[in-house]
Motif scaffolding. Structure first.
Motif, short mmCIF file in Angstrom:
data_model
loop_
_atom_site.label_atom_id
_atom_site.label_comp_id
_atom_site.label_asym_id
_atom_site.label_seq_id
_atom_site.Cartn_x
_atom_site.Cartn_y
_atom_site.Cartn_z
N VAL A 223 0.85 -1.19 0.00
CA VAL A 223 0.00 0.00 0.00
C VAL A 223 0.89 1.24 0.00
N ILE A 224 0.51 2.20 -0.85
CA ILE A 224 1.11 3.54 -0.80
C ILE A 224 0.00 4.49 -0.40
N GLN A 225 0.13 5.15 0.76
CA GLN A 225 -0.97 5.97 1.27
C GLN A 225 -0.52 7.38 1.66
N ASP A 226 -1.42 8.30 1.41
CA ASP A 226 -1.20 9.68 1.82
C ASP A 226 -1.46 9.81 3.33
N MET A 227 -1.10 10.96 3.88
CA MET A 227 -1.29 11.18 5.30
C MET A 227 -2.52 12.02 5.61
N ASN A 228 -3.06 12.72 4.61
CA ASN A 228 -4.23 13.58 4.82
C ASN A 228 -5.21 13.39 3.67
N PHE A 229 -6.51 13.39 3.98
CA PHE A 229 -7.52 13.14 2.95
C PHE A 229 -8.63 14.18 2.93
N THR A 230 -8.56 15.17 3.80
CA THR A 230 -9.55 16.22 3.85
C THR A 230 -8.86 17.55 3.56
N ALA A 231 -9.54 18.41 2.77
CA ALA A 231 -8.97 19.70 2.39
C ALA A 231 -8.58 20.50 3.63
N THR B 61 4.45 11.72 2.20
CA THR B 61 4.43 12.82 3.17
C THR B 61 4.77 14.15 2.53
N ALA B 62 4.22 15.18 3.14
CA ALA B 62 4.68 16.55 2.90
C ALA B 62 5.48 16.95 4.13
N LYS C 171 6.91 14.29 -0.97
CA LYS C 171 6.44 14.90 -2.22
C LYS C 171 7.31 16.12 -2.53
N PRO C 172 7.69 16.28 -3.78
CA PRO C 172 7.56 15.37 -4.92
C PRO C 172 8.57 14.21 -4.76
N TRP C 173 8.22 13.04 -5.25
CA TRP C 173 9.04 11.86 -5.04
C TRP C 173 10.01 11.63 -6.19
N ASP C 174 11.00 10.82 -5.92
CA ASP C 174 11.96 10.41 -6.94
C ASP C 174 11.51 9.05 -7.50
N ASP C 175 11.19 8.99 -8.81
CA ASP C 175 10.64 7.76 -9.41
C ASP C 175 11.56 6.56 -9.20
N LYS C 176 12.83 6.74 -9.45
CA LYS C 176 13.77 5.62 -9.36
C LYS C 176 13.85 5.09 -7.94
N LYS C 177 13.91 6.03 -6.99
CA LYS C 177 13.98 5.62 -5.58
C LYS C 177 12.71 4.90 -5.16
N LEU C 178 11.54 5.40 -5.59
CA LEU C 178 10.28 4.78 -5.24
C LEU C 178 10.19 3.36 -5.80
#
Length: 444
Positions: A49-57, A85-86, A107-114
């Motif tokens: 799973v890749i998940q954000d930390m916040n989902f509400t504006a 994360t931010a 964020k922003p992430w590095d594609d290769k590292k991810l």
């Protein structure tokens, strides 16, 4: 294909991440809803799973991400979770990593590292899953071995492991079991194991050897008899079915049961009803039946000596016992069980493993009893077992005269493809038979 779930409230993030991962061969599911993410993990085989930390504006505390993380870990404690994360919720992400999150990316992430992190975590997850699976298998095997030892069944071979596992599995039901195999191969021990592992383990377990009783007494033995029902019957006696009521009845050498007895046995298995000899009173019983035989019952059916309908009543599950020659790995452990604290010479071990053991485990046990009496001390040598030299010398010649393709095809049809029976017919181990079938291109 490895399934990855991405949870983020920003559609652009979902699109970018899913495109990146799909290009590299991953199956991707996306959602903006934590509730939907929980359903996916609960219902699907998600690898990561890749998940954000916040989902509400306008929310930056990371508490929503923490709640989602906690719930996902509750569902699957081994699920790798990468946090997005931010800088504002970096501290919360680090806290969750300490709590078990696999990693975090800013964020922003590095594609290769991810991609590297994802690949490593999925590979690690597979390795952990395999390790846990092997651990479970070993635990199950040890549990089976311990259960078998409790009834005096000693083995280390895979051939016996399969039989023991199946016996323990069928023990939990009340279905009829037919145990087939040569004399001395351990059929009675398997019956005892089934009884010991069943829900009827504290109920009566009654054994009848149908081959050890005169034909005219077997029915009285099974169903009981009133006084005067036959010569010598001076008082009423209950039969084995009555004695086993509520428990298990083990019918050994079932192939020796007379045809009239087979008819009555079929009736009591079907309806639970029977009458004692010399009585017209119908009695009722509830008994689980385990039967055993060294006979070829299908052949007996073709020759009119055994009822086909009874065979299928008895044979809901068939356990085919391997001969001792087919489970050579068990020979030395059995000797050590029969002769504890005694040492075998290497030549004795080799001799025991190539000897054909026509009498199976029973013959081996008797040989060990002779050794215990005739040589109570010292290292046990080959000659101490006094095995028949003619049988030992014939082993090598038997190995040379292997069956040809036509003989094997006929036997495979005759025994309906049952490898254990075909191998027994030719006096081969199952491993040797498999090699012969492969060499001759015979489909099994």
């Amino acid at each position: 294909m490895d399934k990855i779930l991405i949870v983020d409230d920003t559609p652009a993030v979902l699109q970018a991440l899913s495109l990146l991962l799909e290009i590299h061969g991953y199956d991707v599911i996306t959602t903006t809803s934590p509730e939907q993410a929980i359903q996916y993990v609960d219902q699907l085989r998600v690898s990561l799973v890749i998940q954000d930390m916040n989902f509400t504006a306008d929310t930056t505390s990371g508490e929503e991400g923490k709640t989602l993380f906690t719930e996902l870990r509750r569902i699957n404690g081994n699920l790798p979770i990468i946090l997005i994360t931010a800088w504002t919720d970096l501290e919360q992400a680090i806290e969750l990593v300490k709590a078990g999150a696999a990693d975090y990316i800013a964020k922003p992430w590095d594609d290769k590292k991810l991609l590297t992190i994802v690949a490593n975590l999925i590979e690690l997850g597979k390795s952990r899953q395999q390790t846990q699976q092997l651990k479970r298998i070993k635990q199950q095997q040890q549990s089976s071995i311990d259960a078998a030892k409790s009834v005096g069944l000693i083995y280390t071979s895979n051939a016996m492991q399969r039989i023991v596992d199946m016996a323990i599995q069928v023990a939990k039901s009340d279905i009829s079991v037919l145990i087939t195999g040569a004399n001395g191969s351990g059929k009675e021990k398997i019956a005892e194991l089934i009884q010991a592992q069943s829900t009827l383990s504290n109920k009566p377990f009654v054994k009848v050897n149908c081959g050890a009783l005169p034909a005219d007494l077997i029915e009285a033995e099974l169903f009981g008899a009133e006084a005067g029902a036959y010569t010598g019957a001076t008082k009423t006696r209950i039969g084995r079915f009555e004695a086993a009521h509520g428990g298990t009845l083990f019918l050994d050498e079932i192939g020796n049961l007379p045809y009239s007895g087979q008819t009555k046995l079929l009736r009591v298995i079907q309806t639970g009803e029977f009458e004692r000899l010399g009585s017209v009173t119908t009695r009722h019983t509830k008994v689980r039946v385990i039967s055993a035989t060294n006979a070829e019952l299908l052949k007996d059916i073709r020759e009119g000596n055994f009822r086909e309908d009874l065979y299928y009543r008895l044979n809901v599950i068939e356990l085919i016992m391997p001969s001792l020659a087919e489970r050579a790995d068990d020979i030395v452990p059995l000797v050590k069980h029969f002769l504890p604290e005694r040492q075998l010479s290497l030549s004795a071990e080799r001799t025991l493993q190539i000897y054909p053991w026509p009498g199976n485990v029973r013959e081996l046990e008797n040989a060990c009893k002779r050794v215990a009496v005739l040589k109570p001390e010292g290292v046990i040598e080959q000659e101490d077992f006094a095995l028949q030299s003619v049988q030992l010398s014939s082993v090598s010649s038997n190995e040379k005269t292997e069956p040809d393709k036509a003989e094997l095809e006929i036997a495979m049809r005759e025994y309906q493809g049952v490898i254990a029976r075909v191998a027994r017919h030719f006096g081969m181990s199952r491993q040797a038979l498999y090699r012969r079938l492969n060499k001759l291109g015979i489909d099994y």
